[in-house]
Design an enzyme around this catalytic site. Structure first.
Site, PDB file in Angstrom:
ATOM      1  CG  HIS A 250     -71.084 -47.821 -13.869  1.00  0.00           C
ATOM      2  ND1 HIS A 250     -72.388 -47.741 -14.746  1.00  0.00           N
ATOM      3  CD2 HIS A 250     -69.988 -47.224 -13.889  1.00  0.00           C
ATOM      4  CE1 HIS A 250     -72.598 -46.810 -15.499  1.00  0.00           C
ATOM      5  NE2 HIS A 250     -71.150 -46.302 -14.648  1.00  0.00           N
ATOM      6  CD  GLU A 251     -67.056 -46.717 -12.834  1.00  0.00           C
ATOM      7  OE1 GLU A 251     -66.315 -45.558 -13.241  1.00  0.00           O
ATOM      8  OE2 GLU A 251     -68.298 -45.201 -12.175  1.00  0.00           O
ATOM      9  CG  HIS A 254     -66.912 -46.412 -17.585  1.00  0.00           C
ATOM     10  ND1 HIS A 254     -67.118 -45.888 -18.901  1.00  0.00           N
ATOM     11  CD2 HIS A 254     -67.531 -46.464 -16.685  1.00  0.00           C
ATOM     12  CE1 HIS A 254     -68.012 -45.718 -18.749  1.00  0.00           C
ATOM     13  NE2 HIS A 254     -68.646 -45.682 -17.450  1.00  0.00           N
ATOM     14  CD  GLU A 279     -72.253 -44.446 -18.595  1.00  0.00           C
ATOM     15  OE1 GLU A 279     -71.035 -44.105 -17.990  1.00  0.00           O
ATOM     16  OE2 GLU A 279     -72.882 -44.402 -17.590  1.00  0.00           O
TER      17      GLU A 279
HETATM   18 ZN    ZN Z   1     -70.161 -44.682 -16.850  1.00  0.00          ZN
END
Ligand code: ZN
Length: 484
Positions: A250-251, A254, A279
Site C-alpha cells: 500500500h505505502e 503512494h 490513494e
Molecule cells: Zn494510503
C-alpha cells in the site's frame, strides 16, 4: 513558491521523524517545532507581496507556459485558503492537534475514551471555527476541499449512497459463502524475514531505494522531505496478514506516485491533485495487483524462498484465496477490500455530524457501535477496537476519510481503462512491472497537479467518477474466488 515547498518539506521530515525515531521525551518539543513551522509557513503564504505577485500572474500570465499557469492557479488557491484562517487559529489548531494526539496515544491502549474526549471536543470546536472562516456553502465541504480539492458533499453523497446500496447486500452474499482457509498466514513468521521479503518485492516492482527508504512506525504511512527522498513506514507482526506485507505494498503505491512526481520538485504542482487520487495508487498496488493470482504466480516462489517451512506446501490458489478472505471485523486498517468501504462510510457520516454539530463527542462511542452493527453486523468489544482505533480525528484530519473510498473508486476506473491498453495480468504474472508503472507514470504520476483530480480522471478514463467500475471489479473478482 520554492521557500514554501521547502518549509513544507521540513515539516514532513520532522513529522516523519516524530513517528519513527523521536525520543519519547522529545515529543512535546516536537509538537512546538511542528507548530512553529506551520506558523512560519502560514506567515510566508499570506505575505502581501506574494499575494500581489500571484494576482498579477493570474490576471496577466499569457506569457507563462501551461505548467506555470497551473502553478499559479494551485498556489493562489492554497493562499486564498490560508488567508481566510486567522494566524492565532492556525497556531491553536497545531498545538491542539499535538495535545489530542498525545491524549489518543495514552487513551487507546488503556481503552479510555473519557480521557481523550475533552481534547477531541476542543479540536472539533477549532475545526468548526476553521471551516466557518473558510466560508464554503457547506461547512464540511471546507474541510473536504483540503484533501480532495473541488469535491463537495453534494457530489459525494449520491456516489457513496449508490455504493452503499450495492455494497451492503454484496457483503452479505460473500459472507454467506464458505470462508477460505487462512490459518497458515498466522505464522509465526520471523519479522526480519518479512522485512527482507518486502524489500525484495518493493525493489522488483520498481520502488527506487536510492530515492527513498522504509522504516518502522506504529501507523504505516508514506512521507519524507522530497520526491527523491520518499520515506515509507510499515509495522511488522508475527503474522503475514495482517502484517507488513500488504501495508508495505500500500505505502509503496503512494511512494511510486511520489517518485513519479520528481519532475515538478519545489513547485506547487509537484503534488497529487488530491488524496483520493494518491490513494488510488496505493489501492491499485495493494489490492488490484498485490492480491491478484498473477502477482503471486510470480512472487510466491520468492516468499517460499524466504519462508520454506511456513509456505512450502501452499499453492498459489490457496494463498490468493487466503489473502482475499472477507470477514466482519472491527479494525479498518486490517479490513478486506470488500468491507473496507463500509468502515469509511461510517466515519464519513459521523465526522460530518460532528462538524455540523448534530453529534456530541460524548455520544461518539455509542453512535459508532450502532453503525458498526447496522453496516457490518459487528459490535466492537470496547472503544479501543471502536472509536479509538484511528489517529485521524486526534490529528485534526476531518474530511480525510472519504478519500480512502474515493481511492478505491478511482483505482477501479483506472484499472478498467488500463486493461484496454495492456494485458495487466500477463505482465504481472511474468514479473514485468515496467510497462504497468510506465502507463501510470505517463498518465497520472507525471501529470502532477496540472489539473484537478476529477478532470485528470475524465481525461484518463473518459468517464466521470462513479461507483460502477468498483462494483464490477468486486463482482468479477469475488464471484470467482467465492464461487458466487
Ligand atoms: Zn494510503
Amino acid at each position: 513558491m520554492q521557500e514554501l515547498e521547502d518549509l513544507g518539506s521540513a515539516y514532513s521530515l520532522a513529522s516523519w521523524d516524530e513517528q519513527t525515531y523521536c525520543a519519547e521525551r522529545g515529543r512535546e518539543a516536537r509538537g512546538h517545532l511542528l507548530a512553529t513551522l506551520a506558523t512560519v509557513r502560514h506567515e510566508r503564504i499570506v505575505d502581501d507581496a506574494y499575494g500581489a505577485a500571484l494576482d498579477e500572474l493570474s490576471s496577466d500570465g499569457a506569457w507563462l507556459s501551461g505548467e506555470q499557469r497551473a502553478m499559479v492557479r494551485v498556489a493562489k488557491q492554497a493562499r486564498d485558503r490560508d488567508v481566510k484562517v486567522p494566524k492565532d487559529l492556525v497556531r491553536a489548531l497545531a498545538e491542539q492537534r499535538s495535545r489530542a494526539s498525545r491524549a489518543w496515544l495514552a487513551a487507546r491502549p488503556a481503552n479510555d475514551f473519557a480521557s481523550f474526549a475533552p481534547e477531541l471536543a476542543k479540536l472539533v470546536r477549532l475545526k468548526v471555527e476553521e471551516a466557518d472562516a473558510l466560508a464554503f456553502d457547506h461547512r464540511y465541504d471546507a474541510l473536504l476541499d483540503d484533501f480532495e480539492p473541488g469535491m463537495t458533499v453534494a457530489r459525494l453523497d449520491p456516489i457513496l449512497d449508490g455504493l452503499r446500496d450495492e455494497l451492503v447486500p454484496f457483503v452479505r452474499r460473500v459472507l454467506d459463502a464458505p470462508s477460505p482457509d487462512r490459518g497458515f498466514l498466522d505464522g509465526p513468521y520471523d519479522q526480519a524475514g518479512q522485512l527482507e521479503l518486502m524489500q525484495r518485492i518493493l525493489a522488483a516492482v520498481g520502488f527506487d531505494f536510492a530515492a527513498g527508504r522504509q522504516d518502522l512506525s506504529a501507523h504505516p504511512f508514506c512521507g519524507g522531505p522530497s520526491r527523491r527522498d520518499v520515506r515509507l513506514t510499515t509495522r511488522v507482526y508475527d503474522s503475514l496478514e495482517p502484517g507488513s506485507l500488504f501495508s508495505s505494498l500500500h505505502e509503496m503505491g503512494h511512494g511510486l506516485y511520489e517518485q513519479g512526481l520528481a519532475g515538478f520538485e519545489r513547485t506547487a504542482i509537484g503534488h497529487a491533485p488530491s488524496l483520493g487520487l494518491h490513494e488510488s495508487q496505493s489501492r491499485f498496488w495493494e489490492n488490484v495487483v498485490g492480491r491478484s493470482q498473477a502477482f503471486w504466480q510470480h512472487f510466491l516462489p520468492v516468499a517460499q524462498d524466504v519462508f520454506p517451512g511456513e509456505l512450502g506446501g501452499v499453492s498459489v490458489d490457496r494463498f490468493v484465496r487466503a489473502v482475499n478472505r472477507v470477514a466482519r471485523s472491527a479494525i479498518r486498517v486490517d479490513a478486506d477490500e470488500v468491507t473496507y468501504n463500509l468502515h469509511i462510510l461510517l466515519r464519513y457520516e459521523l465526522e460530518k455530524e460532528l462538524v455540523e454539530e448534530r453529534l456530541a463527542v460524548a455520544d461518539l462511542p455509542g453512535a459508532w457501535r450502532e453503525r458498526m452493527q447496522s453496516y457490518l453486523g459487528y459490535t466492537p468489544r470496547d472503544d479501543a477496537e471502536g472509536v479509538l482505533q484511528d489517529i485521524h480525528w486526534a490529528d485534526g484530519l476531518f474530511g480525510y476519510f472519504p478519500t480512502y473510498t474515493l481511492g478505491n473508486l478511482y483505482a477501479a476506473a483506472i484499472t478498467e481503462r488500463m486493461r484496454g491498453d495492456l494485458d495487466l495480468d500477463a505482465h504481472v504474472g511474468r514479473g514485468e512491472f515496467g510497462p504497468v508503472l510506465r502507463w501510470l507514470r505517463e498518465r497520472i504520476h507525471g501529470q502532477g497537479f496540472v489539473r484537478p483530480a476529477e478532470d485528470l480522471m475524465v481525461e484518463v478514463t473518459g468517464k466521470p467518477l462513479g461507483h460502477a467500475p468498483f462494483m464490477r471489479y468486486l463482482e468479477a473478482k469475488y464471484g470467482e474466488l467465492y464461487d458466487l
